[in-house]
Structure formats: structure tokens, C-alpha cells
Scaffold this motif. Sequence first.
Motif, short mmCIF file in Angstrom:
data_model
loop_
_atom_site.label_atom_id
_atom_site.label_comp_id
_atom_site.label_asym_id
_atom_site.label_seq_id
_atom_site.Cartn_x
_atom_site.Cartn_y
_atom_site.Cartn_z
N SER A 173 68.87 63.01 35.80
CA SER A 173 69.06 61.61 35.04
C SER A 173 68.46 61.45 33.59
O SER A 173 67.71 62.44 33.58
CB SER A 173 68.57 60.49 35.93
OG SER A 173 67.08 60.87 35.82
N ALA A 174 68.98 60.73 32.93
CA ALA A 174 68.44 60.30 31.53
C ALA A 174 67.57 59.23 31.87
O ALA A 174 67.85 58.30 32.20
CB ALA A 174 69.49 60.01 30.72
N GLU A 175 66.17 59.37 31.22
CA GLU A 175 65.12 58.29 31.40
C GLU A 175 64.56 58.13 30.20
O GLU A 175 64.66 58.76 29.11
CB GLU A 175 64.17 59.04 32.46
CG GLU A 175 64.39 59.36 33.96
CD GLU A 175 65.02 58.27 34.74
OE1 GLU A 175 64.64 57.10 34.38
OE2 GLU A 175 65.97 58.62 35.73
N GLN A 176 64.07 56.65 30.20
CA GLN A 176 63.53 56.35 28.94
C GLN A 176 61.85 56.22 29.00
O GLN A 176 61.44 56.29 30.15
CB GLN A 176 64.06 54.76 28.74
CG GLN A 176 65.27 54.37 28.57
CD GLN A 176 66.08 54.87 27.37
OE1 GLN A 176 65.31 55.08 26.16
NE2 GLN A 176 67.16 55.44 27.25
N TYR A 177 61.24 56.13 28.09
CA TYR A 177 59.77 56.21 28.19
C TYR A 177 59.22 54.78 28.17
O TYR A 177 59.07 53.94 27.12
CB TYR A 177 59.24 56.82 26.64
CG TYR A 177 59.35 58.27 26.53
CD1 TYR A 177 58.81 59.24 27.24
CD2 TYR A 177 60.48 58.80 25.57
CE1 TYR A 177 59.06 60.50 27.30
CE2 TYR A 177 60.70 60.06 25.31
CZ TYR A 177 59.95 60.94 26.39
OH TYR A 177 60.34 62.32 26.30
N ASP A 178 59.48 54.12 29.33
CA ASP A 178 59.31 52.80 29.62
C ASP A 178 58.38 52.64 30.72
O ASP A 178 58.13 51.41 31.11
CB ASP A 178 60.53 52.08 30.08
CG ASP A 178 61.51 52.66 31.12
OD1 ASP A 178 60.68 53.49 31.84
OD2 ASP A 178 62.34 52.32 31.35
N ASN A 179 57.64 53.56 31.13
CA ASN A 179 56.69 53.44 32.17
C ASN A 179 57.08 53.09 33.62
O ASN A 179 56.48 52.65 34.45
CB ASN A 179 55.47 52.34 31.75
CG ASN A 179 54.67 53.05 30.67
OD1 ASN A 179 54.26 54.09 30.76
ND2 ASN A 179 54.42 52.21 29.66
N ASN A 180 58.34 53.06 33.69
CA ASN A 180 59.07 52.67 34.86
C ASN A 180 59.50 54.02 35.55
O ASN A 180 60.17 54.91 35.40
CB ASN A 180 60.62 51.95 34.48
CG ASN A 180 61.11 51.68 35.87
OD1 ASN A 180 60.88 51.78 36.91
ND2 ASN A 180 62.45 50.69 35.50
N THR A 181 58.92 54.36 36.81
CA THR A 181 58.87 55.50 37.45
C THR A 181 60.20 55.45 38.39
O THR A 181 60.68 56.44 39.20
CB THR A 181 57.90 55.48 38.56
OG1 THR A 181 57.50 54.38 39.58
CG2 THR A 181 56.51 55.56 37.82
N ARG A 182 61.23 54.46 38.51
CA ARG A 182 62.22 54.30 39.40
C ARG A 182 63.47 54.86 38.50
O ARG A 182 63.33 55.40 37.38
CB ARG A 182 62.69 53.02 39.58
CG ARG A 182 61.77 52.35 40.62
CD ARG A 182 62.24 50.72 40.71
NE ARG A 182 62.30 50.08 39.60
CZ ARG A 182 62.57 48.84 39.67
NH1 ARG A 182 63.04 48.35 40.83
NH2 ARG A 182 62.63 48.11 38.68
N HIS A 183 64.45 55.35 39.20
CA HIS A 183 65.75 56.08 38.91
C HIS A 183 66.26 55.26 37.79
O HIS A 183 66.50 53.99 38.29
CB HIS A 183 66.69 56.55 39.79
CG HIS A 183 67.75 57.50 39.36
ND1 HIS A 183 68.76 57.00 38.64
CD2 HIS A 183 67.91 58.81 39.56
CE1 HIS A 183 69.63 58.11 38.48
NE2 HIS A 183 69.17 59.05 38.98
#
Length: 277
Positions: free
Chosen positions: A255-265
Motif C-alpha cells: 500500500s501507499a501510506e502517508q506520514y500521518d502517525n496512523n498505523t491503519r491501512h
Amino acid sequence: MQHLDHDRLVFLALGESEADDGESTHLGTCALCRAEVATLRQVAGLGTETQGLADLPDPPEHVWQGIEAQVRAAEAGPLLTETRRHRVPEQADTTTAEQADTTTAEQTFGAAAESTVTRLDPARRSRRGRGWSGWVATAVTAAAAAAVGVVGTVSVLRPDDPTPTPPPVVVASAPLAAYGETPPTATGDARVFRDGQLHLHVANLPSVPGYYEVWLINPTTMEMFSVGTLGGGSDALLPLPPNVDLKSYSVVDVSAEQYDNNTRHSGDSLLRGSLTG
């Protein structure tokens, strides 16, 4: 029959020049010169075949010791040979000039052989051609020996390693294909090794402002957990949790993830594939 000069055979074998009509005619009739060219080409070919090798172990110490011995012999041998050759009676009228050249060579021969050659003018180079070409042949042989030594260390056991390291055993694998709106050129594959590690190879992933994360998904319950991140390379080796149930968590997802401190998919899947095996 007068044979071709050794330095010419070296250059012909290395492809540095082409044989003229007279040399071609001689090579067509002289088995000795043909054999010497063939031997030099074989040695040069060994070095050429290994240019693309990478990430190989260092060759054994005895290989380098042999190369150093050959180079030391090459540094001393040609000079002595040339001194004797220039003093034959039929060249007595050039003895003084040759002695001057020999003295110059003795003063400069401590430097690298290539540097010595570039300092010689054309006249000196022609008179000392055989000694220099002998060094070239030695250098080619030494380079080939180093290449063979490196390749040999891949297949020959090290003295302190009594058993070879077997390749990792693959217990499950999955081709990864573009998912959702990901460009179809994005591909990859996943392999699970028996030692509990997941190897991923990806190609042509679209650029993202964040990072790529790897997940295992249960396609029945859609439960998932993160295995790790890919980083900037095309390959990653990630440890799996002990006793992971690959029959249940059989889908590999990138997946593509953001640096948002969100550990969910994030919900933005780029690649997916189902493990089998």
C-alpha cells in the motif's frame, strides 16, 4: 621461419589492432604463432566474462599472493632481458644509446608499469617493445587469475566452512499485480522462506509522497496486519510473526501510506497477490 614479434601477438589477441596482410598470411601458415594468439585470447576472455559479476566474496589470499609475485617478476624480468638483447654484436653500434635507455628504465621502473610506458617516447617504446608486451601478457594473466579466483570462491568451500550454505527453501509464493488504479506496468512477486522471512521484489511502483507498506490480509474476514515497509529499493526481506497462519492470511498487499502517525491501512493498495504453496 621468423615468427611474429610477441608484442604484436599480444595486441592482436587483445583486439588492440588488426593483423595486416603479411601478418595474416603468417598466422595462416604458422601453427606456433596461432597457438600463442589463441592462448592469449583465452586468458583475456576469462577476464571479460567476469566483468558483470558483483557481490561476490573476495578471492583467497593465495590468489593475490600469486598476482603480486607475477607483477614483481614482470618488473624485474623484462629489464634484464632487454639489457642482454641490446648488447648482441650485430647491434654494437647502438650499445651506448641502449645503455642510456636502460639507465632511464631503471630509474623509472619503480613506478607503475602503465606510468612508465606513458613516459617513453616512440623510439624507446619500439626498442623496449618486447619487455613491455611481456608485462601486458603477465597483467592479463594476473587479471584472469583474479577473476577465476573470485568465481572459484563461489563454488569452492572456504577452509573454515565445512558445509555449503543451501539456498533458502520457499514454502509459499505469490505473483503481485497492479491493484485498483495502479498503472498496470507495476508488478512484483512475494516469496515466503522456511526460516520465517518474506522476500518481496517490486518494479515500476508509482511514486508516492509517503512510503510503501507491506501487509498480510485474511481475504475472508479482511483482517490484516503490517509486515514492514519497503524502503527505497526494489527488494525487501521482512521477518514474519512466529507461527503466522499463511492459509488464513494469504493475501500479500503493498500500500501507499502517508506520514500521518496512523498505523491503519490507508486503503490505497498498489499491488496484491495470493500466496500458494
